[in-house]
Design a protein around this motif. Structure first.
Motif, PDB file in Angstrom:
ATOM      1  N   ALA A  49    -105.647 -87.364 -23.429  1.00  0.00           N
ATOM      2  CA  ALA A  49    -104.971 -86.170 -22.922  1.00  0.00           C
ATOM      3  C   ALA A  49    -103.649 -86.527 -22.269  1.00  0.00           C
ATOM      4  O   ALA A  49    -102.670 -85.776 -22.359  1.00  0.00           O
ATOM      5  CB  ALA A  49    -105.874 -85.446 -21.929  1.00  0.00           C
ATOM      6  N   ALA A  50    -103.593 -87.696 -21.594  1.00  0.00           N
ATOM      7  CA  ALA A  50    -102.343 -88.127 -20.965  1.00  0.00           C
ATOM      8  C   ALA A  50    -101.258 -88.360 -22.016  1.00  0.00           C
ATOM      9  O   ALA A  50    -100.082 -88.045 -21.780  1.00  0.00           O
ATOM     10  CB  ALA A  50    -102.582 -89.402 -20.153  1.00  0.00           C
ATOM     11  N   ALA A  51    -101.649 -88.910 -23.166  1.00  0.00           N
ATOM     12  CA  ALA A  51    -100.676 -89.112 -24.243  1.00  0.00           C
ATOM     13  C   ALA A  51    -100.105 -87.765 -24.707  1.00  0.00           C
ATOM     14  O   ALA A  51     -98.887 -87.627 -24.905  1.00  0.00           O
ATOM     15  CB  ALA A  51    -101.333 -89.849 -25.406  1.00  0.00           C
ATOM     16  N   ALA A  52    -100.988 -86.784 -24.860  1.00  0.00           N
ATOM     17  CA  ALA A  52    -100.517 -85.448 -25.278  1.00  0.00           C
ATOM     18  C   ALA A  52     -99.669 -84.800 -24.185  1.00  0.00           C
ATOM     19  O   ALA A  52     -98.660 -84.137 -24.478  1.00  0.00           O
ATOM     20  CB  ALA A  52    -101.708 -84.564 -25.617  1.00  0.00           C
TER      21      ALA A  52
ATOM     22  N   GLY B 187    -115.170 -84.185 -21.575  1.00  0.00           N
ATOM     23  CA  GLY B 187    -114.958 -82.778 -21.224  1.00  0.00           C
ATOM     24  C   GLY B 187    -113.538 -82.515 -20.759  1.00  0.00           C
ATOM     25  O   GLY B 187    -112.928 -81.504 -21.117  1.00  0.00           O
ATOM     26  N   ILE B 188    -112.985 -83.453 -19.974  1.00  0.00           N
ATOM     27  CA  ILE B 188    -111.597 -83.308 -19.523  1.00  0.00           C
ATOM     28  C   ILE B 188    -110.642 -83.327 -20.708  1.00  0.00           C
ATOM     29  O   ILE B 188    -109.719 -82.508 -20.805  1.00  0.00           O
ATOM     30  CB  ILE B 188    -111.257 -84.442 -18.536  1.00  0.00           C
ATOM     31  CG1 ILE B 188    -112.031 -84.243 -17.228  1.00  0.00           C
ATOM     32  CG2 ILE B 188    -109.752 -84.490 -18.260  1.00  0.00           C
ATOM     33  CD1 ILE B 188    -111.929 -85.419 -16.284  1.00  0.00           C
TER      34      ILE B 188
ATOM     35  N   THR C 126    -107.000 -80.352 -24.116  1.00  0.00           N
ATOM     36  CA  THR C 126    -106.568 -80.054 -25.482  1.00  0.00           C
ATOM     37  C   THR C 126    -106.597 -78.551 -25.747  1.00  0.00           C
ATOM     38  O   THR C 126    -105.672 -77.987 -26.350  1.00  0.00           O
ATOM     39  CB  THR C 126    -107.481 -80.782 -26.488  1.00  0.00           C
ATOM     40  OG1 THR C 126    -107.428 -82.189 -26.240  1.00  0.00           O
ATOM     41  CG2 THR C 126    -107.039 -80.516 -27.909  1.00  0.00           C
ATOM     42  N   ALA C 127    -107.667 -77.883 -25.281  1.00  0.00           N
ATOM     43  CA  ALA C 127    -107.766 -76.432 -25.469  1.00  0.00           C
ATOM     44  C   ALA C 127    -106.676 -75.699 -24.694  1.00  0.00           C
ATOM     45  O   ALA C 127    -106.049 -74.760 -25.209  1.00  0.00           O
ATOM     46  CB  ALA C 127    -109.150 -75.952 -25.031  1.00  0.00           C
ATOM     47  N   LEU C 128    -106.420 -76.124 -23.452  1.00  0.00           N
ATOM     48  CA  LEU C 128    -105.361 -75.491 -22.656  1.00  0.00           C
ATOM     49  C   LEU C 128    -103.989 -75.699 -23.309  1.00  0.00           C
ATOM     50  O   LEU C 128    -103.141 -74.790 -23.296  1.00  0.00           O
ATOM     51  CB  LEU C 128    -105.358 -76.079 -21.241  1.00  0.00           C
ATOM     52  CG  LEU C 128    -106.518 -75.659 -20.339  1.00  0.00           C
ATOM     53  CD1 LEU C 128    -106.486 -76.441 -19.029  1.00  0.00           C
ATOM     54  CD2 LEU C 128    -106.442 -74.156 -20.047  1.00  0.00           C
TER      55      LEU C 128
ATOM     56  N   ALA D 172     -94.187 -85.316 -35.371  1.00  0.00           N
ATOM     57  CA  ALA D 172     -94.272 -84.035 -34.676  1.00  0.00           C
ATOM     58  C   ALA D 172     -95.421 -84.109 -33.675  1.00  0.00           C
ATOM     59  O   ALA D 172     -96.206 -85.050 -33.685  1.00  0.00           O
ATOM     60  CB  ALA D 172     -94.508 -82.914 -35.676  1.00  0.00           C
ATOM     61  N   ILE D 173     -95.501 -83.115 -32.792  1.00  0.00           N
ATOM     62  CA  ILE D 173     -96.594 -83.102 -31.822  1.00  0.00           C
ATOM     63  C   ILE D 173     -97.512 -81.928 -32.119  1.00  0.00           C
ATOM     64  O   ILE D 173     -97.080 -80.889 -32.632  1.00  0.00           O
ATOM     65  CB  ILE D 173     -96.061 -83.000 -30.379  1.00  0.00           C
ATOM     66  CG1 ILE D 173     -95.286 -81.692 -30.162  1.00  0.00           C
ATOM     67  CG2 ILE D 173     -95.166 -84.185 -30.052  1.00  0.00           C
ATOM     68  CD1 ILE D 173     -94.874 -81.470 -28.719  1.00  0.00           C
ATOM     69  N   GLN D 174     -98.767 -82.100 -31.816  1.00  0.00           N
ATOM     70  CA  GLN D 174     -99.755 -81.026 -31.937  1.00  0.00           C
ATOM     71  C   GLN D 174    -100.858 -81.294 -30.923  1.00  0.00           C
ATOM     72  O   GLN D 174    -101.068 -82.445 -30.514  1.00  0.00           O
ATOM     73  CB  GLN D 174    -100.264 -80.895 -33.377  1.00  0.00           C
ATOM     74  CG  GLN D 174    -100.680 -82.168 -34.033  1.00  0.00           C
ATOM     75  CD  GLN D 174    -102.167 -82.446 -33.896  1.00  0.00           C
ATOM     76  OE1 GLN D 174    -102.921 -81.589 -33.483  1.00  0.00           O
ATOM     77  NE2 GLN D 174    -102.567 -83.663 -34.220  1.00  0.00           N
ATOM     78  N   PRO D 175    -101.568 -80.255 -30.476  1.00  0.00           N
ATOM     79  CA  PRO D 175    -102.488 -80.422 -29.340  1.00  0.00           C
ATOM     80  C   PRO D 175    -103.547 -81.501 -29.511  1.00  0.00           C
ATOM     81  O   PRO D 175    -103.982 -82.103 -28.533  1.00  0.00           O
ATOM     82  CB  PRO D 175    -103.130 -79.026 -29.224  1.00  0.00           C
ATOM     83  CG  PRO D 175    -102.108 -78.098 -29.774  1.00  0.00           C
ATOM     84  CD  PRO D 175    -101.456 -78.844 -30.903  1.00  0.00           C
TER      85      PRO D 175
END
Length: 449
Positions: A72-75, A264-265, A270-272, A375-378
């Motif tokens: 998640a930190a990478a995203a 879960g985090i 990712t959902a947010l 490109a970026i994506q969630p």
């Protein structure tokens, strides 16, 4: 029987490796130019994997559980740049500035700053001031940091102006500290008051000049957004450790529960991200060095060379931090035995929190470098997390030298592996490599000693 089976496994691994090397060697002899191109691509992609693996290794070798927030930190790093720069540099096509996002990061920053001040300053000054007064002052400072963060995020077009004071102060403090350390060494621990005053004046002038340069250089906003995105990803990582992981480790002491909690985090963030930015892939603004350079019949962008440089600098920084500083010694002591570290007086909670902060910064840097190249994506965080983990396994999990070697090896094998295949096979090759290493070389190329 067991020894015979191990011997057969080693023989099979050697045969597979020799066959793969012979195939690549034959392909290189057929088309040297294409081989150089694959090598350049492998170095570029491998640098991103190496950065991921180094941060991942730093955290894992300290607390010995898989923190999936790392993905998640990478995203967050990539989407942070998109959030701060897309509305101005991409023609307003993807403009997004959400007040709830700004408030959320402001609140997290205020909480982390409050904790940091409480840990660092409260014990030193509680004998001089009333506890209520001291807590009120620290609380006001933390609240100010949160308000400032929210203000910076609310006006990304003025990023060079809003961040210039912080940069000026940071440069002045860093210069003062560095020069003070040098003077202490030269004067054998007795630093004259006059020298300290002169140092302070020089540092203030240097900081003011740096702040002025940033404030008068609007083109610096993209690179300021890199720093801010990495910083916020680190703040969130630290907040998750101090606000959640500490209590879970104390109560459960189960790596499986920690793994599920961090999963879960990862899924929640990712959902947010999908809710705020939609799930459609998005581009990032062009960064430095996008013009291709022709070398030996192949091409490579200056940005890719920069990415390799970031990986090498990141490795040298962690090497210095872990080998040459008291903080690094504390980190290695906790990695060897956390309970003994507590007994000898190491503040393990604070040290591990800083480790999570640094690890998340590495992940965010890898995410934004990858985002500028593609490109970026969630869901990009999950794939980058897995690639960082594979690189760690290939290089030798828990070993920093193995992390950087594993990253570049993975990048090279991915690129040369798709010589006669479509690009979609790259992930298949990565996971096959993971299975091979877990089967034949579970300790990796450079095992942790």
């Amino acid at each position: 029987m067991i020894a015979q089976r191990v011997s057969l496994n080693n023989l099979l691994a050697i045969v597979l490796t020799a066959a793969a090397a012979a195939y690549v060697g034959w392909k290189i002899s057929q088309s040297p130019d294409q081989a150089v191109q694959f090598a350049f691509n492998g170095l570029s992609v491998g640098a991103v994997y190496a950065i991921l693996a180094m941060g991942f290794t730093l955290v894992y070798s300290t607390v010995w559980f898989f923190d999936l927030y790392y993905g998640a930190a990478a995203a967050l790093g990539a989407y942070g740049v998109f959030y701060l720069r897309s509305q101005e540099t991409l023609g307003g096509l993807y403009a997004v500035n959400n007040v709830f996002v700004n408030v959320l990061f402001a609140a997290v920053t205020a909480g982390v700053v409050a904790w940091a001040l409480y840990e660092s300053l409260y014990p030193r000054f509680r004998a001089r001031f009333s506890p209520i007064v001291l807590r009120a002052i620290l609380g006001l400072v933390a609240a100010g940091a949160g308000v400032y963060t929210g203000y910076v995020l609310s006006f990304p077009k003025d990023l060079h102006l809003t961040l210039s004071p912080v940069i000026a102060i940071g440069v002045a403090v860093a210069f003062t500290w560095s020069l003070y350390q040098v003077l202490q060494g030269v004067c054998a621990g007795r630093v004259l008051l006059g020298l300290v005053s002169i140092t302070g004046l020089v540092a203030a002038a240097l900081g003011a000049y740096c702040g002025y340069l940033i404030a008068t250089t609007p083109d610096s906003k993209l690179y300021l957004s890199w720093g801010l995105s990495c910083f916020l990803a680190g703040i969130v990582g630290l907040a998750f450790y101090r606000g959640l992981y500490v209590y879970m480790r104390e109560r459960s002491r189960s790596p499986l529960i920690m793994l599920v909690a961090s999963l879960g985090i990862l899924l929640a963030i990712t959902a947010l991200t999908s809710i705020v930015f939609e799930s459609t892939p998005r581009p990032l603004p062009e960064a430095l060095g996008n013009d291709p350079l022709a070398i030996a019949g192949a091409t490579i962008k200056g940005f890719n060379v920069f990415t390799v440089g970031v990986a090498l600098v990141g490795f040298l920084f962690l090497q210095f931090l872990l080998k040459q500083t008291a903080f690094g010694k504390a980190v290695r002591a906790i990695g060897d035995d956390e309970e003994v570290s507590k007994v000898v007086g190491i503040n393990t909670t604070t040290v591990i929190a800083v480790v999570f902060f640094i690890g998340a910064i590495y992940a965010a840097m890898a995410g934004l470098l990858s985002g500028h190249d593609t490109a970026i994506q969630p869901r990009m965080g999950l794939l980058l997390l897995l690639k960082g983990w594979i690189a760690s396994v290939v290089g030798g999990i828990g070993n920093l030298q193995g992390a950087i070697v594993g990253g570049f090896v993975l990048g090279m094998i991915e690129q040369f592996g798709i010589w006669d295949l479509a690009g979609e096979w790259r992930d298949v090759i990565s996971f096959l490599l993971l299975i091979l290493f877990l089967s034949f070389w579970p300790t990796g190329l450079l095992p942790r000693k």
